[in-house]
Enzyme design. Structure first.
Site, PDB file in Angstrom:
ATOM      1  N   SER A   1       0.844  -1.194   0.000  1.00 32.14           N
ATOM      2  CA  SER A   1       0.000   0.000   0.000  1.00 32.14           C
ATOM      3  C   SER A   1       0.876   1.240   0.000  1.00 32.14           C
ATOM      4  O   SER A   1       2.031   1.201   0.459  1.00 32.14           O
ATOM      5  CB  SER A   1      -0.883   0.012   1.262  1.00 32.14           C
ATOM      6  OG  SER A   1      -1.554   1.241   1.414  1.00 32.14           O
TER       7      SER A   1
ATOM      8  N   TYR B   1      -2.607  -0.339  10.452  1.00 36.10           N
ATOM      9  CA  TYR B   1      -2.572  -0.772   9.052  1.00 36.10           C
ATOM     10  C   TYR B   1      -1.284  -0.280   8.389  1.00 36.10           C
ATOM     11  O   TYR B   1      -0.598  -1.049   7.710  1.00 36.10           O
ATOM     12  CB  TYR B   1      -3.796  -0.220   8.325  1.00 36.10           C
ATOM     13  CG  TYR B   1      -3.833  -0.510   6.840  1.00 36.10           C
ATOM     14  CD1 TYR B   1      -4.303  -1.729   6.367  1.00 36.10           C
ATOM     15  CD2 TYR B   1      -3.416   0.442   5.919  1.00 36.10           C
ATOM     16  CE1 TYR B   1      -4.360  -2.004   5.007  1.00 36.10           C
ATOM     17  CE2 TYR B   1      -3.457   0.183   4.557  1.00 36.10           C
ATOM     18  CZ  TYR B   1      -3.932  -1.033   4.101  1.00 36.10           C
ATOM     19  OH  TYR B   1      -3.966  -1.288   2.751  1.00 36.10           O
TER      20      TYR B   1
END
Length: 259
Positions: A150, A163
């Site tokens: 990501s 995250y």
């Protein structure tokens, strides 16, 4: 692809929807046999398999939890028994935070969940796959591990700190895998999607779209799963020869430094 040529085989984790499904479709179009992965109770898995089958490539459902480390070897063995030797592992399965908010309020449960899937699961599945590769003759086909991390491996999203931490760790796993597997002639890549319209981002995609249109991304729009899928397929087919250890931001230039 002729009948005499060996067929590449890909396992794409978390591929019953979103980026994973788009990657599985792109690989099927390239002639890969594809193992479509989801949790054992994933109601979308059968329909995803049907979509891949429509491309005419061999396909199977590989229902297992990537965070269940003890099941990795048996899952890989089942795939290879049905489709042939796996050439390509796409580590796409991932989870978000249980609740967005102040990092001072992050729960241990949410932290552990992110790391169990996004980092630990992908590390040990890659390890199990790599052990198979080094123990056998790989033949002429291109072999690779493609990790989908990501933009948050680099850029902070304050309300999703656990995250971000898990994806940053996963990005380092990509680098260490590339170093270890280079001498085995196995390429490793880290694809870092930015603002992509998926089920995971659906609750906030309108805000992302507005920010993209205002200049957060150099292309003033959010991305589509099929665009990331096409990128993954390009890597898996070896169309970027003599490369490994690369980080590829699929983010429309969002993280380009600007004044």
């Amino acid at each position: 692809m002729t009948g005499s040529e060996p067929r590449p085989v890909a396992l794409v984790t978390g591929s019953s929807r979103g980026i994973g499904l788009a990657a599985a479709e792109a690989l099927a179009r390239e002639g890969f046999a594809v193992a479509v992965n989801g949790l054992p109770d994933d109601a979308e898995l059968p329909s995803a398999v049907e979509r891949i089958a429509a491309y005419g490539a061999p396909v199977m459902a590989a229902a297992f939890d990537v965070s269940a480390i003890a099941g990795h070897d048996s899952a890989l063995a089942a795939i290879e028994a049905e489709l042939g030797q796996i050439t390509t592992l796409v580590n796409n399965a991932g989870v978000g935070v249980l609740k967005r908010g102040d990092m001072l309020e992050v729960s241990e449960e949410s932290w552990d969940r992110c790391f169990a899937v996004n980092t630990k699961g992908m590390f040990f599945l890659s390890q199990a796959f790599a052990r198979r590769l080094v123990a056998r003759s790989k033949g002429p086909l291109f072999h690779s591990i493609i990790n989908v991390t990501s933009s948050n491996a680099v850029a902070v999203a304050e309300q999703r700190s656990e995250y971000c931490a898990s994806k940053s760790a996963a990005a380092m796993v990509s680098k260490t895998l590339a170093v270890r597997l280079g001498r085995e002639d196995v390429a490793v890549y880290d694809v870092q999607p930015g603002l992509i319209a998926t089920e995971m981002t659906a609750p906030v995609i309108d805000a992302y779209r507005e920010r993209a249109e205002q200049g957060l991304t150099l292309f003033p729009r959010v991305g589509r799963p099929e665009e990331v899928g096409a990128l993954i397929a390009s890597l898996a087919t070896g169309r970027l020869p003599y490369t490994t250890g690369m980080t590829i931001p699929a983010d429309a230039g969002m993280l380009v430094p600007r004044f």
